[in-house]
Design an enzyme around this catalytic site. Structure first.
Site, PDB file in Angstrom:
ATOM      1  N   ASP A   1       0.638  -1.179  -0.009  1.00 34.90           N
ATOM      2  CA  ASP A   1       0.094  -0.047  -0.081  1.00 34.90           C
ATOM      3  C   ASP A   1       1.018   1.176  -0.169  1.00 34.90           C
ATOM      4  OD1 ASP A   1      -2.249   1.613   0.015  1.00 34.90           O
ATOM      5  OD2 ASP A   1      -2.701   1.210   2.138  1.00 34.90           O
TER       6      ASP A   1
ATOM      7  N   ASN B   1     -10.543  -2.639  -6.282  1.00 37.45           N
ATOM      8  CA  ASN B   1      -9.643  -1.782  -6.874  1.00 37.45           C
ATOM      9  C   ASN B   1     -10.166  -1.643  -8.429  1.00 37.45           C
ATOM     10  OD1 ASN B   1      -6.635  -3.111  -5.708  1.00 37.45           O
ATOM     11  ND2 ASN B   1      -7.662  -1.196  -5.102  1.00 37.45           N
TER      12      ASN B   1
END
Ligand code: FPP
Length: 247
Positions: free
Chosen positions: A21, A69
């Protein structure tokens, strides 16, 4: 002394999972667009894979693309898919030279055809490698995976005559995408966020969690060593008392 020298080889986690991340924030900090961050994220993924294989970790699982996503801007999704295809193509030789097997979990059929085909080909071409299994979680979410497992069990109902009392933890685990892997002992998340984001929810029941402030493109082999040393200094109790573990 660096962290690598502090690692106890006998206490190495067999399986490490990573939530990569912070690519977007890293790119912004460097005055570039998000794609630039993802491109540098590939170098960090390579470092994590190399370091894990060198140490003797058996399984490394990287959360590359979540079901959620898909909702990112179209240009970012497309750029990520292109980056994945190119990276897998470029890394095939390195995977084979280093005896690393590629694996993938997730709703792979939802990937663009080129990604799906390239992934399957690379999995096939590396299937005999046995030093480490590198798993990419692609279009993956844990709730999707568990739902799929329940569907699969129900669809086998006729052949196996499952009754309610025959539904066991082992049966569910066997029908997850991770059926052939041990559960991770260590889960790392970068970028300072302390959440799991729908990743391996079933498998991390007893996993040690490690959160680092580092943004993913800044993740190095040393960051991995530091996480492993931290993990090795913890007492894993699996619901028992400290005294039971020591005796
Ligand atoms: C997180 O950063 C990263 C991703 C969504 C996945 C993409 C990962 C890579 C390109 C690394 C390389 C991996 C492989 C397997 C080739 P973010 O976009 O969520 O960052 P932000 O939270 O700062 O916006």
């Amino acid at each position: 002394m660096g962290f690598k020298e502090k690692i106890i080889p006998d206490k190495l986690p067999k399986h490490i999972a990573i939530i990569m991340d912070g690519n977007g924030r890293w790119a912004r900090q460097h005055g570039h667009d998000r794609i630039f961050g993802h491109q540098h994220g590939v170098d960090a993924a390579r470092a994590a894979a190399e370091a894990s294989a060198e140490l003797g970790v058996g399984y490394l699982t990287l959360y590359a693309f979540s079901t959620e996503n898909w909702n990112r801007p179209k240009y970012e999704v497309e750029a990520l898919m292109t980056l994945f295809v190119e990276t897998i193509r470029k890394e095939l030789d390195t995977l084979n030279k280093n005896n690393i097997q590629l694996n993938a979990i997730g709703d792979l059929k939802s990937l663009p055809e080129e990604n799906y085909n390239r992934l399957m080909e690379t999995i096939e071409e590396t299937k005999k490698n046995d030093r480490m299994v590198l798993t990419l979680a692609m279009s993956y979410s844990s709730r999707w995976e568990i739902t799929e497992a329940v569907r699969r069990i129900l669809s086998q109902q006729d052949t196996h005559q499952y009754k309610a009392e025959n539904i066991t933890e082992e049966l569910i685990a066997k029908n997850l995408n991770t059926a052939d892997m041990p559960d991770p002992e260590l889960l790392i998340r970068t970028s300072g966020e302390a959440r799991i984001s729908n990743f391996l929810l079933w498998q991390i029941a007893y996993t040690e969690l490690y959160f680092t402030q580092k943004l993913w493109p800044d993740f190095t082999k040393e960051t991995l060593y530091e996480a492993i040393v931290d993990y090795q200094n913890r007492e894993r109790r699996f619901g028992l008392t400290s005294e039971q573990i020591i005796s």
